[in-house]
Design an enzyme around this catalytic site. Sequence first.
Site, PDB file in Angstrom:
ATOM      1  N   CYS A   1       0.866  -1.331   0.196  1.00  0.00           N
ATOM      2  CA  CYS A   1       0.019   0.142   0.013  1.00  0.00           C
ATOM      3  C   CYS A   1       0.778   1.353   0.052  1.00  0.00           C
ATOM      4  CB  CYS A   1      -0.970   0.077   1.004  1.00  0.00           C
ATOM      5  SG  CYS A   1      -2.138  -1.221   1.248  1.00  0.00           S
TER       6      CYS A   1
HETATM    7  N1  LIG Z   1      -2.764  -6.091   2.005  1.00  0.00           N
HETATM    8  C1  LIG Z   1      -3.194  -5.068   2.636  1.00  0.00           C
HETATM    9  O1  LIG Z   1      -2.731  -4.743   3.844  1.00  0.00           O
HETATM   10  C2  LIG Z   1      -4.292  -4.006   2.096  1.00  0.00           C
HETATM   11  C3  LIG Z   1      -4.738  -3.256   2.772  1.00  0.00           C
HETATM   12  C4  LIG Z   1      -5.608  -2.297   2.302  1.00  0.00           C
HETATM   13  C5  LIG Z   1      -5.869  -2.298   0.802  1.00  0.00           C
HETATM   14  N2  LIG Z   1      -5.614  -3.179   0.344  1.00  0.00           N
HETATM   15  C6  LIG Z   1      -5.672  -3.346  -1.492  1.00  0.00           C
HETATM   16  O2  LIG Z   1      -6.482  -4.330  -1.553  1.00  0.00           O
HETATM   17  C7  LIG Z   1      -6.377  -5.006  -2.836  1.00  0.00           C
HETATM   18  C8  LIG Z   1      -6.067  -6.195  -2.716  1.00  0.00           C
HETATM   19  O3  LIG Z   1      -4.808  -6.596  -2.097  1.00  0.00           O
HETATM   20  P1  LIG Z   1      -4.377  -7.892  -1.400  1.00  0.00           P
HETATM   21  O4  LIG Z   1      -3.252  -7.318  -0.342  1.00  0.00           O
HETATM   22  O5  LIG Z   1      -5.455  -8.466  -0.966  1.00  0.00           O
HETATM   23  O6  LIG Z   1      -3.521  -8.553  -2.606  1.00  0.00           O
HETATM   24  P2  LIG Z   1      -3.080 -10.149  -2.646  1.00  0.00           P
HETATM   25  O7  LIG Z   1      -2.149 -10.165  -3.847  1.00  0.00           O
HETATM   26  O8  LIG Z   1      -2.967 -10.531  -1.279  1.00  0.00           O
HETATM   27  O9  LIG Z   1      -4.738 -10.945  -3.068  1.00  0.00           O
HETATM   28  C9  LIG Z   1      -5.149 -10.739  -4.350  1.00  0.00           C
HETATM   29  C10 LIG Z   1      -5.861 -11.952  -5.024  1.00  0.00           C
HETATM   30  O10 LIG Z   1      -6.528 -11.468  -6.304  1.00  0.00           O
HETATM   31  C11 LIG Z   1      -6.216 -12.718  -6.845  1.00  0.00           C
HETATM   32  N3  LIG Z   1      -6.595 -12.145  -8.392  1.00  0.00           N
HETATM   33  C12 LIG Z   1      -5.866 -11.433  -9.131  1.00  0.00           C
HETATM   34  N4  LIG Z   1      -6.342 -11.051 -10.397  1.00  0.00           N
HETATM   35  C13 LIG Z   1      -7.339 -11.831 -10.337  1.00  0.00           C
HETATM   36  C14 LIG Z   1      -8.600 -11.944 -10.872  1.00  0.00           C
HETATM   37  N5  LIG Z   1      -8.710 -11.339 -12.170  1.00  0.00           N
HETATM   38  N6  LIG Z   1      -9.828 -12.528 -10.590  1.00  0.00           N
HETATM   39  C15 LIG Z   1      -9.650 -13.321  -9.509  1.00  0.00           C
HETATM   40  N7  LIG Z   1      -8.690 -13.273  -8.518  1.00  0.00           N
HETATM   41  C16 LIG Z   1      -7.589 -12.396  -9.125  1.00  0.00           C
HETATM   42  C17 LIG Z   1      -4.661 -13.096  -6.693  1.00  0.00           C
HETATM   43  O11 LIG Z   1      -4.476 -14.583  -7.207  1.00  0.00           O
HETATM   44  C18 LIG Z   1      -4.534 -12.988  -5.343  1.00  0.00           C
HETATM   45  O12 LIG Z   1      -5.227 -13.995  -4.705  1.00  0.00           O
HETATM   46  C19 LIG Z   1      -5.315  -3.917  -3.383  1.00  0.00           C
HETATM   47  O13 LIG Z   1      -5.862  -2.869  -4.296  1.00  0.00           O
HETATM   48  C20 LIG Z   1      -4.493  -3.555  -2.344  1.00  0.00           C
HETATM   49  O14 LIG Z   1      -3.948  -2.212  -2.556  1.00  0.00           O
HETATM   50  C21 LIG Z   1      -4.393  -4.187   0.567  1.00  0.00           C
END
Ligand SMILES: NC(=O)c1ccc[n+]([C@@H]2O[C@H](COP(=O)([O-])OP(=O)(O)OC[C@H]3O[C@@H](n4cnc5c(N)ncnc54)[C@H](O)[C@@H]3O)[C@@H](O)[C@H]2O)c1
Length: 431
Positions: free
Chosen positions: A270
């Site tokens: 992030c």
């Molecule tokens: N990790 C954090 O602490 C956090 C906190 C707040 C916001 N976010 C935001 O949330 C979003 C997700 O982050 P995350 O940390 O969960 O990512 P992550 O990589 O842990 O998880 C994302 C998942 O989406 C899957 N994926 C990718 N493309 C896909 C598709 N087309 N269809 C279905 N699944 C798909 C991936 O395989 C993965 O399992 C991002 O935008 C991030 O900036 C993350």
Amino acid sequence: MKLEQKIKSRKATLGVIGLGYVGLPLVAEFGKAGFRVIGVDIDARKVEQLKRGRSYVKDVPAREVAALVRTGQFLPTTDFSQLRKCDTVDICVPTPLRKTKDPDVSFIVAATEQVRKYLHRGMLVVLESTTYPGTTDELVLPELEAGGLKVGRDFYLAFSPERVDPGNERFTTKNIPKVVGGVTRACTRVATLLYRQTLSRVVGVSSTRVAEMVKLLENTFRSVNIGLVNEMALMCDRMGMDVWEVIDAAATKPFGFMPFYPGPGLGGHCIPIDPFYLSWKVRETGFEARFIELAGQVNGQMPHYAVDKVVLALNQIRRSLKGSRVLVVGVAYKADIDDVRESPALDILELLRRRGAKVAYHDPFVPSIRLDGGRLRSIRLTPAALRRFHCAVVVTAHKGVDYDLILRRTPTVVDTRNAYRGRRAAHLFKF
Ligand SMILES: NC(=O)c1ccc[n+]([C@@H]2O[C@H](COP(=O)([O-])OP(=O)(O)OC[C@H]3O[C@@H](n4cnc5c(N)ncnc54)[C@H](O)[C@@H]3O)[C@@H](O)[C@H]2O)c1
């Protein structure tokens, strides 16, 4: 039955796309509230693990996943056609940066294309991925309306930023207030209703753009303040002061000050990334986001500063970095979690290696990592193992690591995280 009634009576089937750090905790909350949840991910290995009742996200216990899967309340799948059965869909896919620091929204686009195929009357779609203001309106909405259904009338669309803080036991998906902005008022109302079933507090805002901007303000605030305090650390170093003592004393002011702490660089999915979504987007209007760029520059220099400290420490024992053995302690991007995405430890290991050091690492949460030069495995911290190193550099201060042992057995120690709070030793070098 109308969507709102289905939600209130727990009869709605909820879809979540992307089962990562954000999506999986959301599934667990929806499931615990009594909803049937369909989780779709393109990663077959993750889906397979979930089907077996395993969890790869530390904040979601395996027993919760197992219980939800066993009762059929949670269906993990790679099959997007399951979305047909869903009344709501939360999109939680990654939003990285390209090498050029431009947003990579291709995951959002791909997920939206799938939703469009199975969009039906009365469906609610919520984008949760962090992204630039305008994404929901400009990218997701036209794609969904292309099938002929009209937003606010036939289906609902909202943006709701995720604020989860992995590893934080006090604030979790359940009790962090959730901001929601819909394309229309009806969209905000329906999305708010959904989250109210399970989360402690929901805060409605006037538009999807505002909701998108809220998240970017929060993360830019962090990035800029960390940049400021990192610059403070560099200044204190030049002027011979302990920056941690300065911060602790400043933090006794009961108003108008909030402590931020220096470190070896920004990490995680992030803070190092999201502000650039904003600076990229605002450039369209001819505006340069100077604070964002400046904080990026200062924070980006910190891994180099950590390496300079290692050079200084080795200098004291008359060694050059080239040929020295350096142990990096902690490679996750923050304490007590297993996530190494964008971790400054990876940069530090690379920089050390490129300058001829022989590197190894210890991290109780991360068994192995991939670097340019191949795979490294976490070593065990034993007196004998530590004696082989010339310098240990603490990059992440996990609980439960024996820092005393490191200080006793290693000729020099660099501490970037105040793991040795208040300690002084001739061979200890602090930020
Ligand atoms: N990790 C954090 O602490 C956090 C906190 C707040 C916001 N976010 C935001 O949330 C979003 C997700 O982050 P995350 O940390 O969960 O990512 P992550 O990589 O842990 O998880 C994302 C998942 O989406 C899957 N994926 C990718 N493309 C896909 C598709 N087309 N269809 C279905 N699944 C798909 C991936 O395989 C993965 O399992 C991002 O935008 C991030 O900036 C993350």
